[in-house]
Motif scaffolding. Structure first.
Motif, PDB file in Angstrom:
ATOM      1  N   GLU A  97      42.034  48.196  46.762  1.00  0.00           N
ATOM      2  CA  GLU A  97      41.459  49.358  46.072  1.00  0.00           C
ATOM      3  C   GLU A  97      40.309  48.933  45.167  1.00  0.00           C
ATOM      4  OE1 GLU A  97      43.901  52.596  44.350  1.00  0.00           O
ATOM      5  OE2 GLU A  97      45.601  51.371  45.010  1.00  0.00           O
ATOM      6  N   TRP A  98      40.501  47.839  44.444  1.00  0.00           N
ATOM      7  CA  TRP A  98      39.456  47.373  43.534  1.00  0.00           C
ATOM      8  C   TRP A  98      38.193  46.975  44.306  1.00  0.00           C
ATOM      9  CZ3 TRP A  98      38.944  47.087  38.305  1.00  0.00           C
ATOM     10  CH2 TRP A  98      37.895  46.305  37.818  1.00  0.00           C
ATOM     11  N   ARG A 101      36.177  50.084  45.340  1.00  0.00           N
ATOM     12  CA  ARG A 101      36.089  51.081  44.281  1.00  0.00           C
ATOM     13  C   ARG A 101      34.802  51.896  44.341  1.00  0.00           C
ATOM     14  NH1 ARG A 101      35.244  46.054  42.184  1.00  0.00           N
ATOM     15  NH2 ARG A 101      33.397  45.668  40.897  1.00  0.00           N
ATOM     16  N   ARG A 107      38.678  53.529  50.040  1.00  0.00           N
ATOM     17  CA  ARG A 107      39.696  53.295  49.019  1.00  0.00           C
ATOM     18  C   ARG A 107      40.968  54.089  49.276  1.00  0.00           C
ATOM     19  NH1 ARG A 107      37.307  54.538  43.424  1.00  0.00           N
ATOM     20  NH2 ARG A 107      37.707  56.662  44.116  1.00  0.00           N
ATOM     21  N   THR A 153      45.867  52.272  38.266  1.00  0.00           N
ATOM     22  CA  THR A 153      45.067  53.334  38.875  1.00  0.00           C
ATOM     23  C   THR A 153      44.131  53.966  37.856  1.00  0.00           C
ATOM     24  OG1 THR A 153      46.847  53.795  40.455  1.00  0.00           O
ATOM     25  CG2 THR A 153      45.175  55.496  40.159  1.00  0.00           C
ATOM     26  N   LEU A 156      41.309  51.528  37.196  1.00  0.00           N
ATOM     27  CA  LEU A 156      40.410  51.472  38.351  1.00  0.00           C
ATOM     28  C   LEU A 156      39.520  52.699  38.409  1.00  0.00           C
ATOM     29  CD1 LEU A 156      39.532  50.154  41.026  1.00  0.00           C
ATOM     30  CD2 LEU A 156      41.389  51.391  42.142  1.00  0.00           C
ATOM     31  N   ASP A 157      40.093  53.862  38.198  1.00  0.00           N
ATOM     32  CA  ASP A 157      39.284  55.089  38.215  1.00  0.00           C
ATOM     33  C   ASP A 157      38.235  55.077  37.108  1.00  0.00           C
ATOM     34  OD1 ASP A 157      40.717  55.985  40.378  1.00  0.00           O
ATOM     35  OD2 ASP A 157      42.089  57.225  39.188  1.00  0.00           O
ATOM     36  N   SER A 160      35.429  52.593  38.284  1.00  0.00           N
ATOM     37  CA  SER A 160      34.667  52.989  39.474  1.00  0.00           C
ATOM     38  C   SER A 160      33.535  53.909  39.064  1.00  0.00           C
ATOM     39  CB  SER A 160      35.581  53.693  40.478  1.00  0.00           C
ATOM     40  OG  SER A 160      36.644  52.844  40.855  1.00  0.00           O
TER      41      SER A 160
END
Length: 283
Positions: A97-98, A101, A107, A153, A156-157, A160
């Protein structure tokens, strides 16, 4: 504005006895100190908290699931090694996921797979709590795993950076071009290896085995008109060389071919040359 002192060096002329050379001279300079980047500090701290939480959750889940698997008469090392797979599965998906991103479409798949692995991990932890008559402890351990995943999460959000539609298309096209170059490089290497193997097989098929590997090489120029075939029964190499010498044949290769035909076998050129040298000395 805050400043700090930095020691630097510069070249200055220095003359002795009329000869000037450039030498280094230290000096101090005041440079401004940039303000603290609190956004970066807070993000680093958040990542550190997430990393510590993940480590604790992985240890907890591995311990619980490993103890659950040991109850099935599985060897402890094997049980705990298999238990790590429950946690490492969704941790690896988090890493993917990273890496993706900046591409929302790419993703989504690792995020969905991470949820599946996380659900399996939480279920296994809860089952261990139920088996050991500590269902509440199992539920708490499962909630810890979900909390670590949720914190990651959120970080990460936040990290991003959203891209507008045109920029996202440009990034996708550029990534496709670079990916095509990498793929073509790998395909070219595979084709080169395949062509090399095919060429080697074709060369091996074109090369017919020699029916008589110990026999003499065929005479490409045909039989010598001045050399008469003789009976090789009881004939020695020395006698055959002498016969060729008496027939006024002096060339070593021609004599070697003649002797080989006379003896009905391959004769060493060095042996023929030795006898020829003896005949030249005697002549």
């Amino acid at each position: 504005m805050r400043t700090r002192t930095e020691r630097r060096e510069r070249l200055v002329p220095h003359t002795i006895d009329g000869e000037t050379k450039l030498v280094s001279e230290p000096y101090d300079v005041q440079v401004p100190v940039p303000p603290r980047d609190w956004d970066h500090i807070v993000l680093t701290a958040a990542l550190a908290v997430v990393a510590i939480g993940l480590g604790i959750v992985i240890v907890w889940s591995t311990s619980s699931i490993g103890d659950l698997l040991v109850r099935t008469d599985v060897l402890k090392p094997i049980a705990y090694a298999a238990a790590t797979g429950f946690s490492l599965g969704w941790v690896v998906c988090m890493a993917l996921e990273w890496l993706a991103r900046y591409d929302p479409d790419r993703r989504q798949r690792p995020r969905a797979a991470g949820h599946v692995f996380l659900a399996a991990d939480m279920a296994a932890v809860c089952v261990h709590g139920w088996v050991t008559d500590s269902l509440k402890v199992g539920i708490i351990g499962a909630v810890l795993s979900a909390g670590a995943k949720g914190l990651y999460t959120l970080v990460l959000d936040h990290q991003s950076a959203p891209l507008d539609a045109r920029t996202q298309q440009w990034v996708t096209i550029k990534r496709g071009e670079v990916g095509s170059r990498l793929a073509l490089g790998a395909v070219r290497r595979q084709l080169t290896r395949a062509e090399s193997r095919a060429a080697a097989e074709e060369a091996a098929l074109r090369t017919a085995p020699d029916a008589d590997p110990d026999g003499p090489d065929p005479d490409e120029d045909g039989p010598d008109a001045e050399v008469f075939s003789i009976n090789g029964s009881g004939l020695t190499v020395k006698d055959a060389v002498r016969t060729a010498w008496d027939s006024n044949i002096r060339d070593k290769d021609t004599v070697t071919r003649y002797v080989s035909r006379a003896m009905n076998r391959a004769v060493s050129p060095e042996t023929v040359d030795r006898y020829l040298r003896a005949l030249r000395v005697g002549a």
